[in-house]
Design a protein around this motif. Structure first.
Motif, short mmCIF file in Angstrom:
data_model
loop_
_atom_site.label_atom_id
_atom_site.label_comp_id
_atom_site.label_asym_id
_atom_site.label_seq_id
_atom_site.Cartn_x
_atom_site.Cartn_y
_atom_site.Cartn_z
N ALA A 762 12.30 10.23 -11.76
CA ALA A 762 11.29 9.76 -10.81
C ALA A 762 11.91 8.76 -9.84
O ALA A 762 12.97 8.18 -10.10
CB ALA A 762 10.13 9.10 -11.55
N THR A 763 11.25 8.58 -8.70
CA THR A 763 11.71 7.56 -7.76
C THR A 763 11.59 6.19 -8.42
O THR A 763 10.70 5.96 -9.24
CB THR A 763 10.87 7.59 -6.47
N ILE A 850 -1.76 -2.44 -9.39
CA ILE A 850 -2.18 -1.14 -9.93
C ILE A 850 -2.22 -0.09 -8.83
O ILE A 850 -1.81 1.07 -9.03
CB ILE A 850 -3.55 -1.26 -10.63
N ILE A 851 -2.67 -0.49 -7.66
CA ILE A 851 -2.69 0.45 -6.52
C ILE A 851 -1.26 0.86 -6.16
O ILE A 851 -1.01 2.03 -5.86
CB ILE A 851 -3.43 -0.18 -5.33
N GLU A 852 -0.31 -0.08 -6.21
CA GLU A 852 1.09 0.27 -5.95
C GLU A 852 1.60 1.24 -7.01
O GLU A 852 2.37 2.16 -6.72
CB GLU A 852 1.95 -0.99 -5.93
N TYR A 853 1.16 1.04 -8.24
CA TYR A 853 1.53 1.95 -9.32
C TYR A 853 0.97 3.35 -9.07
O TYR A 853 1.66 4.37 -9.24
CB TYR A 853 1.03 1.41 -10.67
N LEU A 854 -0.27 3.43 -8.62
CA LEU A 854 -0.89 4.72 -8.32
C LEU A 854 -0.20 5.42 -7.15
O LEU A 854 -0.10 6.65 -7.11
CB LEU A 854 -2.38 4.54 -8.05
N LYS A 855 0.30 4.63 -6.20
CA LYS A 855 1.09 5.22 -5.11
C LYS A 855 2.37 5.85 -5.67
O LYS A 855 2.78 6.95 -5.28
CB LYS A 855 1.46 4.15 -4.08
N TRP A 856 2.99 5.14 -6.61
CA TRP A 856 4.20 5.67 -7.25
C TRP A 856 3.88 6.96 -8.01
O TRP A 856 4.65 7.92 -7.98
CB TRP A 856 4.79 4.61 -8.18
N VAL A 857 2.73 6.98 -8.68
CA VAL A 857 2.30 8.18 -9.39
C VAL A 857 2.16 9.35 -8.42
O VAL A 857 2.63 10.47 -8.68
CB VAL A 857 0.97 7.93 -10.14
N ASP A 858 1.54 9.10 -7.27
CA ASP A 858 1.36 10.17 -6.29
C ASP A 858 2.70 10.66 -5.74
O ASP A 858 2.89 11.85 -5.47
CB ASP A 858 0.47 9.68 -5.14
#
Length: 864
Positions: A762-763, A850-858
């Motif tokens: 993953a990135t 958490i939003i930054e984490y969700l960006k990473w997930v996407d």
């Protein structure tokens, strides 16, 4: 401090992260105020803190004193990593409880007596050209004169050798500069033979000495037949060091009680402490071990005492190989400089450190310029002519460590409770640091090698007094880490050590250690050979020969095979246990209740336990290491019956018999579950193959381990199908259940492999995304949301593209979910999942992360 943080943040990471830095600073200020910490406290803490997954630069091996073990910890974190069983049983590793380690312990028997206790004192690392090579660790037992060898490939004790002529030995262990020999010096003079000699014959019959243990560096074993002892006067020899560089081939051992006083409080004599420190000086023994090793090969130069070669003093003197130099009284250490030219000795009752110079000593020896001889005819060199000089350090100087800076040395001051930095060439004191309290040895980073690293010194303090929480009259000892990288020393952190008396320690760069993560299948870890009891899957069996029963067993998540063992009362039972795991860190333990046995089984290892089944009954055996989700089911029964007893079966409880239709329904349900589980496994397999798992060894090892489980399924399926064909549906269900267990274990490892692979490909996460993932986990979000699949709540992959102004929508929903229960979309989710999003009381910073984490997930949605 806030200003500084803000400026640094702006300069280094730009204004977008300034707010984060300022917020962190505010939190830091809050913690500092609550705990009463100063800025320097925080800096010191940062110097020793290792974030999760970050490893230490150095590894320390400390004696554990009366625990008879070795303590392993990291620097700068000061985190304890392991205890190594050496002279004393250590249950976690099965040391002293399985047959292989018992054989090692029994090597330490003395005069036919079992010794299961030791007082470890001085660890030593093997050397090449005077530099630590990370291969072997030797350590002595002061209480019973023994040397143990530890293999640093697996951190296990492989050999114990008992000294056949000494009755105690403080002055060990010390490697010569190419690990040809290990030096062990006698402590309290005593007769070399094992007979009674009255104390009145002390000067005539009691002797001191130094044993040179021949060491095979390639095998990591002492060669007893090629070893020898140098007879010395009955002065109490103490610590030693081996020459290096210009002084290679020579050994140096100091002493106490050159008065040869023998005490006698009970008959009105002054105590030992008075009589043994009457003289102003004691003797430093200087000996040419390289020459003596050659002499020992000729039987005419040795006496054989207790089947051991001893070179008499007169032979050593005749061959110009043994000399004495006066040194300040009651010394407690001799330390050779990295180049071998300077020899530093500290006397506990002197305020000076005495620095001898090898070139001066060698010149006196070569010219045979002696100041006299001792009562045993050993030549004495003039102290002043041997000295480079003396430095006034303080009260109670003891031990020394070197730094990479030319001439720089660190010395412990026992009485003053200080570390002093000084220069042994200029004899000038540079700096002092207070410690708590009564420091004994010091541990530098490779500080007694030809390549000292500096950076840190560890003060091994004998007393803790008020440093730690009161735990009763027996206090821990205190190892204190000191930063020596700056102009002045800085004490960073205390580490209580509540095990024995950690006497001395040695440190090595972690990069020099290359420990195994698994053994070749079926390895006897104490001999590094394939074990006679090696057992692979399908080879499990029980063999009987008279009253001797041998069980060949395997352990793997999550079963022990066999699971039922029946023996007769009085049988001698030997169990060979092989750990079939290949995955790293998948150790199993094994014990049988009531029989005082235990084995630690690391991946690939075979160990054995032996006991007499001398009591009748039923005894569970189980895995003692929590190894998997089905750990509690990893057990079996040892059933011991009396062959002279007739057993009548108890009336069995009548169980309700299922109808054929019920059996069929149960079977169909189990098969359907297995089919669904297999589909999950195959999806994981496809993901792993598609993403080239075999390019990543850590993942490939897990996949191999998973297939070890999965490849057992066809055999079980064949048995299940045969049972169906025979009409035995109950047996078919049992085999299908075994298939399910194998699938669960396969899936467990496979999903771990997938997760590991995702992290590798993953990135890279930003610091904010990493913090967001931590908040997601700690906030309990994972209880309902599983990334990549629908669970108790919706999959959050793509959540940031499902709403207008999505970041604000997600932020509002996390921080105030109850305000959005009426939103049509949210209401639909609540109705579908029959569950409302609870308020986890996340703050704004956590929510943004958490939003930054969700960006990473996407960004990595294809991997979930």
């Amino acid at each position: 401090m806030t200003k500084h943080f803000g400026k640094i943040a702006s300069l280094l990471v730009g204004t977008s992260l300034v707010a984060t830095a300022v917020s962190a600073d505010a939190e830091l200020q809050k913690v500092m105020k609550a705990r009463g910490l100063s800025e320097i406290d925080v800096v010191r803490a940062a110097k020793t803190y290792n974030p999760t997954g970050v490893k230490d630069e150095f590894v320390v091996f400390s004696s554990a004193g009366q625990a008879g073990q070795v303590i392993v910890y990291g620097v700068p974190s000061m985190r304890i990593l392991k205890y190594i069983g050496v002279f004393t049983p250590e249950p976690w590793q099965g040391y002293g409880f399985d047959e292989e380690s018992k054989k090692v312990l029994r090597q330490g028997n003395i005069r036919g007596r079992e010794i299961n206790w030791g007082d470890t004192h001085h660890p030593a690392l093997s050397e090449k050209d005077g530099k630590y090579d990370g291969k072997w660790l030797a350590i002595n037992d002061k209480a019973n004169p023994r040397i143990a060898i530890i293999d640093l490939a697996d951190f296990e004790t492989k050999q114990i050798v008992a000294n056949p002529v000494f009755k105690s030995a403080h002055g060990g262990a010390f490697f010569t500069q190419n690990s040809d020999f290990i030096i062990e010096a006698c402590q309290y003079a005593a007769p070399f033979d094992n007979n009674y000699h009255p104390i009145e014959d002390y000067k005539e019959s009691y002797r001191g000495g130094v044993t040179m243990w021949k060491f095979d560096h390639s095998k990591g074993r002492i060669q007893e037949k090629d070893s020898f002892t140098i007879e010395m006067p009955p002065y109490m020899q103490d610590l030693s060091d081996s020459g290096k560089g210009v002084s290679d081939g020579w050994g140096f051992t100091n002493s106490v009680n050159t008065e040869m006083y023998t005490g006698g409080i009970e008959v009105g004599m002054p105590p030992n402490e008075a009589g043994m420190s009457r003289n102003d000086t004691d003797f430093l023994h200087v000996y040419n071990w390289k020459k003596l090793a050659e002499l020992a090969k000729d039987k005419n130069n040795v006496k054989i005492i207790n089947d051991h070669k001893v070179i008499p003093m007169d032979i050593a003197v005749k061959n110009n190989a043994l000399f004495l130099i006066p040194e300040p009284k009651s010394p407690h250490g001799v330390d050779i400089s990295p180049d071998g030219e300077y020899i530093t000795v500290c006397g506990k009752l002197d305020t000076h450190a005495s620095v001898f110079k090898w070139s001066k000593i060698k010149k006196l020896i070569d010219s045979k310029e002696f100041a006299g001889k001792d009562p045993y005819g050993v030549p004495i060199l003039d102290m002043k002519k041997s000295l480079h000089g003396q430095a006034e350090l303080g009260l109670g100087p003891l031990h020394n460590q070197y730094s990479p800076i030319d001439g720089e040395i660190y010395t412990s001051l026992y009485v003053d409770s200080q570390i002093v930095k000084w220069n042994y060439k200029t004899l000038k004191v540079i700096d002092k640091e207070n410690v708590h309290y009564n420091v004994g040895h010091l541990c530098g980073m490779e500080g007694k090698s030809a390549d000292p690293q500096g950076k840190y010194i560890i003060s091994l303090n004998k007393l803790a007094i008020d440093r730690f929480q009161n735990v009763g009259p027996l206090h821990p000892q205190n190892h204190q880490l000191i930063d020596i990288s700056g102009k002045t020393m800085d004490l960073l952190v205390d580490m209580p050590l509540p095990l024995g008396e950690p006497h001395q320690a040695v440190a090595i760069r972690a990069e020099k250690l290359h420990g195994h993560v698994r053994y070749p299948m079926g390895t006897n870890s104490r001999t590094d050979s394939i074990h006679e009891g090696k057992t692979l899957a399908g080879q499990e069996r029980i063999e009987r020969n008279g009253n001797k029963v041998k069980v060949y067993a395997t352990v793997v998540r999550s079963h022990i095979n066999p699971e039922r063992i029946t023996v007769n009362k009085g049988d001698e039972v030997t169990m060979y246990l092989t750990n079939l795991e290949r995955a790293q860190d998948e150790a199993h333990g094994f014990t049988v209740d009531h029989f005082n046995v235990h084995a630690s089984l690391e991946p690939g290892k075979t160990a054995s336990i032996k006991f007499t089944a001398d009591i009748e009954g039923v005894f569970p055996y189980y895995c003692t290491e929590f190894c998997s989700a089905l750990h509690l089911e990893m057990m079996g029964y040892l059933m011991v019956k009396d062959p002279n007893k007739k057993y009548e079966s108890s009336q069995k409880m009548k169980m309700q018999t299922m109808t054929p239709a019920q059996f069929k329904a149960e079977y169909d349900k189990t098969v359907a579950t297995n089919t669904a589980t297999d589909a999950v496994i195959q999806s994981v397999v496809k993901f792993l193959k598609d993403n080239k798992f075999d390019k990543h060894k850590v993942v490939a090892d897990l996949v191999t381990d998973a297939f070890d489980q999965y490849n057992q399924i066809p055999a079980q399926k064949k048995l299940a199908d045969a049972a169906v064909k025979a009409g035995d549906m109950e047996k078919a269900i049992l085999h299908e259940n075994m298939i399910w267990q194998l699938m669960v274990k396969t899936a467990d490892v496979g999903i771990r492999a997938k997760d590991a692979l995702v992290r590798l490909i993953a990135t890279k996460q930003s610091s904010a995304a990493a913090a967001g993932e931590a908040a997601f986990g700690e906030g309990g979000c994972g209880g309902c949301h599983v990334i990549g699949k629908v669970s108790s709540g919706p999959d959050l992959t793509g959540v940031l593209s499902r709403h207008e102004n999505a970041e604000k929508w997600v932020k509002d929903f996390i921080m105030n979910p109850e305000k959005m229960y009426g939103d049509p979309y949210v209401k639909g989710m609540i109705d579908y999942f029959n569950l409302k999003m609870p308020n986890q009381h996340m703050n704004e910073k956590e929510t943004k992360n958490i939003i930054e984490y969700l960006k990473w997930v996407d960004q990595n949605a294809n991997l979930f």
